[in-house]
Design a protein around this motif. Structure first.
Motif, PDB file in Angstrom:
ATOM      1  N   ALA A 117      32.828  50.650  46.308  1.00 23.77           N
ATOM      2  CA  ALA A 117      32.315  50.835  44.955  1.00 23.77           C
ATOM      3  C   ALA A 117      30.828  50.506  44.903  1.00 23.77           C
ATOM      4  O   ALA A 117      30.388  49.489  45.442  1.00 23.77           O
ATOM      5  N   THR A 118      30.041  51.378  44.292  1.00 23.65           N
ATOM      6  CA  THR A 118      28.621  51.094  44.072  1.00 23.65           C
ATOM      7  C   THR A 118      28.381  50.708  42.608  1.00 23.65           C
ATOM      8  O   THR A 118      27.534  49.870  42.325  1.00 23.65           O
ATOM      9  N   TYR A 119      29.135  51.323  41.680  1.00 22.24           N
ATOM     10  CA  TYR A 119      29.006  50.983  40.260  1.00 22.24           C
ATOM     11  C   TYR A 119      30.378  50.954  39.615  1.00 22.24           C
ATOM     12  O   TYR A 119      31.272  51.712  39.987  1.00 22.24           O
ATOM     13  N   PHE A 120      30.525  50.070  38.625  1.00 15.40           N
ATOM     14  CA  PHE A 120      31.665  50.090  37.716  1.00 15.40           C
ATOM     15  C   PHE A 120      31.064  50.309  36.328  1.00 15.40           C
ATOM     16  O   PHE A 120      30.112  49.618  35.951  1.00 15.40           O
ATOM     17  N   ILE A 121      31.606  51.275  35.587  1.00 19.90           N
ATOM     18  CA  ILE A 121      31.074  51.562  34.250  1.00 19.90           C
ATOM     19  C   ILE A 121      32.212  51.430  33.247  1.00 19.90           C
ATOM     20  O   ILE A 121      33.231  52.124  33.377  1.00 19.90           O
ATOM     21  N   LEU A 122      32.043  50.556  32.270  1.00 22.84           N
ATOM     22  CA  LEU A 122      33.029  50.420  31.191  1.00 22.84           C
ATOM     23  C   LEU A 122      32.407  51.017  29.928  1.00 22.84           C
ATOM     24  O   LEU A 122      31.394  50.546  29.430  1.00 22.84           O
ATOM     25  N   HIS A 123      33.035  52.132  29.484  1.00 21.72           N
ATOM     26  CA  HIS A 123      32.529  52.838  28.300  1.00 21.72           C
ATOM     27  C   HIS A 123      33.144  52.222  27.050  1.00 21.72           C
ATOM     28  O   HIS A 123      34.352  52.005  26.999  1.00 21.72           O
ATOM     29  N   GLU A 124      32.305  51.986  26.030  1.00 20.09           N
ATOM     30  CA  GLU A 124      32.723  51.430  24.732  1.00 20.09           C
ATOM     31  C   GLU A 124      33.616  50.191  24.892  1.00 20.09           C
ATOM     32  O   GLU A 124      34.749  50.149  24.399  1.00 20.09           O
ATOM     33  N   PRO A 125      33.136  49.174  25.582  1.00 21.48           N
ATOM     34  CA  PRO A 125      33.952  47.984  25.843  1.00 21.48           C
ATOM     35  C   PRO A 125      34.360  47.269  24.565  1.00 21.48           C
ATOM     36  O   PRO A 125      33.608  47.216  23.595  1.00 21.48           O
ATOM     37  N   GLY A 126      35.566  46.762  24.575  1.00 25.89           N
ATOM     38  CA  GLY A 126      36.053  46.009  23.423  1.00 25.89           C
ATOM     39  C   GLY A 126      36.492  46.878  22.254  1.00 25.89           C
ATOM     40  O   GLY A 126      36.717  46.364  21.152  1.00 25.89           O
ATOM     41  N   THR A 127      36.607  48.177  22.466  1.00 26.41           N
ATOM     42  CA  THR A 127      37.071  49.070  21.395  1.00 26.41           C
ATOM     43  C   THR A 127      38.369  49.748  21.836  1.00 26.41           C
ATOM     44  O   THR A 127      38.712  49.754  23.022  1.00 26.41           O
ATOM     45  N   ALA A 128      39.060  50.365  20.886  1.00 28.37           N
ATOM     46  CA  ALA A 128      40.337  51.019  21.204  1.00 28.37           C
ATOM     47  C   ALA A 128      40.143  52.224  22.122  1.00 28.37           C
ATOM     48  O   ALA A 128      41.070  52.650  22.802  1.00 28.37           O
ATOM     49  N   GLY A 129      38.927  52.787  22.150  1.00 27.99           N
ATOM     50  CA  GLY A 129      38.674  53.980  22.959  1.00 27.99           C
ATOM     51  C   GLY A 129      38.069  53.679  24.323  1.00 27.99           C
ATOM     52  O   GLY A 129      37.618  54.575  25.020  1.00 27.99           O
ATOM     53  N   GLN A 130      38.068  52.405  24.752  1.00 30.26           N
ATOM     54  CA  GLN A 130      37.396  52.055  26.009  1.00 30.26           C
ATOM     55  C   GLN A 130      38.112  52.642  27.222  1.00 30.26           C
ATOM     56  O   GLN A 130      39.333  52.800  27.217  1.00 30.26           O
ATOM     57  N   HIS A 131      37.331  52.980  28.237  1.00 29.87           N
ATOM     58  CA  HIS A 131      37.853  53.481  29.507  1.00 29.87           C
ATOM     59  C   HIS A 131      36.789  53.214  30.564  1.00 29.87           C
ATOM     60  O   HIS A 131      35.632  52.967  30.234  1.00 29.87           O
ATOM     61  N   SER A 132      37.190  53.249  31.834  1.00 25.88           N
ATOM     62  CA  SER A 132      36.224  52.875  32.875  1.00 25.88           C
ATOM     63  C   SER A 132      36.174  53.892  34.004  1.00 25.88           C
ATOM     64  O   SER A 132      37.084  54.719  34.174  1.00 25.88           O
ATOM     65  N   SER A 133      35.081  53.833  34.736  1.00 23.65           N
ATOM     66  CA  SER A 133      34.897  54.663  35.941  1.00 23.65           C
ATOM     67  C   SER A 133      34.367  53.763  37.041  1.00 23.65           C
ATOM     68  O   SER A 133      33.583  52.839  36.763  1.00 23.65           O
ATOM     69  N   VAL A 134      34.774  54.048  38.259  1.00 24.19           N
ATOM     70  CA  VAL A 134      34.177  53.399  39.424  1.00 24.19           C
ATOM     71  C   VAL A 134      33.519  54.494  40.246  1.00 24.19           C
ATOM     72  O   VAL A 134      34.153  55.527  40.525  1.00 24.19           O
ATOM     73  N   ILE A 135      32.239  54.307  40.589  1.00 30.05           N
ATOM     74  CA  ILE A 135      31.569  55.267  41.473  1.00 30.05           C
ATOM     75  C   ILE A 135      31.767  54.775  42.892  1.00 30.05           C
ATOM     76  O   ILE A 135      31.323  53.678  43.257  1.00 30.05           O
ATOM     77  N   GLY A 136      32.503  55.570  43.683  1.00 30.94           N
ATOM     78  CA  GLY A 136      32.761  55.232  45.077  1.00 30.94           C
ATOM     79  C   GLY A 136      31.812  56.001  45.984  1.00 30.94           C
ATOM     80  O   GLY A 136      31.589  57.200  45.795  1.00 30.94           O
TER      81      GLY A 136
END
Lengths: 203, 495
Positions: B265-284
């Protein structure tokens, strides 16, 4: 695995160096075998890229191979430069020799022309290229081309078209002709976009 | 002797191509040169970041739990909710863990403890100069992208203006004057053309992507720019209102380690953290490819949702995914970075020598322009001087942000203006080289005073010795080994 990889890379470097050496030999001589040596050089360089493709993913391997070829060529140039004598510069006057001044009216129109050519090279060529690529995307989309392929083509095409229009703006000595080419290059695709938008096509 | 296999070049075509080449070079050579030089230095931006903050904690890897702990700590520190929460994982050229939000960035140690803010003002100034020429972002990217297009036009016109391109492929006469200068310019241009064409094209693609995206969105997708790029980089899930506990961070990272161990993994991205619509991506990272990486998607509970397709999707995705790495040279370790350094400096020499050829030809035709010629040298040597001055100001004076920007551009105007007034290109070059050497040296002194305990740490090397070497080389100090005293057992001829 690592030693096989190293062996392939060394082979790729050697083949690239042989290819560059062949081209250098061909550039020095004009013998009957000149064309053959040039062809052999390019075959060797292409082969080195193919060999490098086996060291990694095909894309990264070929890119590494291209770097190896460029370094081999720069090495050859360095060798050529060091083997020859250093030239001395001609002594030239540093100050301008007096030249007749341009007539005032010619200077004004020359200035105006230069401003217009600069506009053609810059924003006009850019907008024309942008219009052409947006229309190109629309046309390819209507023809059923897959979206990411379409986007890739126009992403690469936009700067290349801008470069081409900028080149035309500087290359062509006829102001009206080059203005017409560049404006036409932008207005024609804009017309296509307007037409397809009006008829509801391309969506 | 056989005749050449290549068709004869039309004299008119050559002359007009040269005219086009000259027009574009004269109009834009200065900006292109600044872009080329800053781009070459930016290849080493990770090394420069480490050098600017040598006391940050470093590590080869960080455990998923520790990374999650650090990210949660930073998230709780945010006063205004952030839309994105990033974890930047250690990489070979930047072995640090950084937690970033939309407004802040912090270092974390290997236990997941936050140790302090990340700040690299001079490197950030340099990156902003190369990306935007310090203009507002979209305008700056567009201008820089346009300069990439003009560099392509210069290459194209240069090739067409070169009638003996194959016959002279290895002709290189060294020395002084227009002929050696022309050989240097032409030979370097031809043989490094795969590099400067690919870099000009990829730079233009990156810079002009926004404008092109807007145009296509307006023409085809009712202004929805997301529809243009989401097939390449992935869709965002539909927005959901309401708050929620922070999404799983450790679980996706652990999944990546177990399932894709060859894709660190080079980056972990958490979109809209702490909200009902949050989701994440890991850049490998895909070490065997030119792509910047692959997006591995996860939901809020840390369940794997699939990858976007940068590595194995359509050809278009894979090509677009490679553009960034090809441009910035961060796809092959130190070896490729050094190659980019050599090629980048070669391109700077090509640009500088191009206008020198123009001024030399003017002198040969009796139309010398000493002020313009000196002003051009003011740009060529003034740019590194202005960069070194900002480096000194950042290190010794703690100056950052807009002040560095003003310092650079006002410095460039003053240096170019002074060179123009002085009107002697040779003495401008000599003077600016000495000033550059002095600024680099004093920057090192200031750095050594501030970071004396870390001067020989892995974070400070290799930038420190490179700057020292550059300073000595530019000063013109020559080391005469033949004048060293004789060893005791050697006798002079008289003995």
């Amino acid at each position: 695995m690592a030693s096989t990889d190293l062996l392939i890379r060394i082979t790729g470097i050697c083949v690239a160096v042989c290819g560059v050496y062949a081209l250098q030999t061909a550039s020095r001589s004009r013998s009957d075998r000149h064309s053959l040596i040039v062809a052999a050089g390019w075959v060797a360089i292409t082969s080195s890229l193919v060999i490098w493709a086996f060291t990694s993913g095909a894309d990264k391997g070929v890119a590494l191979g291209a770097i190896a070829v460029i370094i081999a060529a720069m090495g050859a140039l360095l060798r050529v430069a060091r083997s020859g004598p250093a030239r001395k510069a001609k002594s030239l006057p540093k100050k301008a020799v007096s030249a007749p001044p341009e007539p005032a009216s010619l200077t004004f129109w020359t200035g105006l022309r230069r401003i217009w050519v600069a506009a053609l090279i810059g924003p006009v060529a850019g907008l024309a290229a942008l219009a052409a690529c947006a229309a190109g995307f629309a046309a390819l989309r209507s023809a059923g081309m897959e979206h990411t392929a379409n986007l890739t083509i126009v992403s690469f095409g936009f700067p290349i078209m801008w470069a081409l229009f900028a080149f035309i703006a500087g290359f062509d000595r006829r102001l009206l002709r080059k203005t017409a080419i560049i404006f036409g290059g932008g207005l024609a695709p804009l017309s296509y976009l307007a037409l397809t938008s009006a008829t509801g096509g391309g969506a | 002797m056989t005749s050449s296999i290549w068709p004869k070049a039309s004299a008119t075509r050559v002359a007009q191509s040269l005219e086009a080449h000259s027009i574009i070079a004269l109009a834009l050579g200065g900006l292109v040169y600044i872009l080329v030089l800053t781009g070459t230095i930016c290849v080493f931006n990770h090394e420069l970041q480490r050098w600017e903050q040598p006391d940050a904690p470093e590590m080869a890897t960080i455990a998923p739990d520790a990374a999650a702990r650090a990210a949660e700590t930073v998230f709780r520190m945010e006063e205004t909710p952030t839309i994105h929460l990033y974890i930047n994982f250690p990489q070979p050229d930047l072995p640090r863990t950084v937690i970033t939000t939309d407004t802040q960035a912090f270092f974390a140690d290997s236990n997941g403890q936050i140790t302090g803010p990340e700040t690299f003002p001079w490197t950030q100034f340099l990156l902003d100069l190369h990306y935007y020429l310090h203009l507002p972002p979209v305008l700056g990217l567009t201008v820089v992208g346009a300069l990439g297009a003009f560099l392509i036009a210069l290459s194209f016109s240069g090739f067409l203006a070169h009638p003996r391109i194959f016959r002279d492929a290895f002709t290189f006469r060294r020395g002084e004057g227009r002929v050696p200068l022309t050989d240097l310019h032409n030979r370097l241009s031809v043989w490094t053309s795969p590099f400067h064409l690919s870099n000009a094209l990829t730079g233009a693609i990156l810079g002009l992507a926004s404008v092109l995206g807007f145009a296509i969105a307006a023409a085809q997708f009712d202004g929805d720019i997301g529809a243009v790029f989401s097939p390449v980089f992935g869709d965002d899930p539909p927005a959901v209102e309401g708050d929620a506990p922070l999404a799983e961070i450790a679980a996706p990272l652990a999944y990546m380690r177990e399932t894709f161990p060859e894709r660190p993994a080079t980056y972990f991205i958490l979109h809209e953290p702490g909200t009902a619509g949050q989701h994440s991506s890991v850049i490998g990272k895909h070490d065997d490819r030119l792509i910047f990486g692959e997006y591995y998607q996860f939901d809020a509970d840390g369940a794997y949702q699939g990858n976007v397709g940068i590595s194995d999707g359509t050809i278009g995705q894979q090509i677009i995914g490679s553009v960034y790495n090809v441009h910035f040279g961060n796809w092959g370790g130190v070896g490729v970075k050094l190659a980019y350094l050599v090629f980048g400096l070669s391109l700077a020499v090509i640009v500088a020598s191009g206008l020198r050829i123009y001024f030399t030809r003017r002198r040969e035709k009796g139309r010398a322009a000493p002020r313009l010629e000196a002003a051009w040298e003011g740009v060529v040597w003034g740019t590194p001087v202005a960069l070194a001055a900002t480096l000194f100001a950042a290190i010794a004076g703690g100056i950052e942000g807009a002040a560095l920007v003003r310092m650079f551009w006002i410095g460039m105007i003053l240096l170019t203006g002074a060179a123009c007034v002085h009107a002697d290109a040779s003495s401008v070059i000599r003077s600016l080289k000495l000033v550059l050497a002095a600024l680099l040296f004093f920057s090192l002194i200031a750095y050594a005073v501030q970071h004396r305990d870390l001067l020989f740490s892995p974070a400070s090397l290799p930038v420190t010795p490179v700057l020292l070497f550059a300073s000595v080389a530019l000063s013109g100090i020559r080391f005469r080994f033949d004048r060293l005293p004789l060893k005791p057992f050697e006798r002079t001829p008289a003995e």
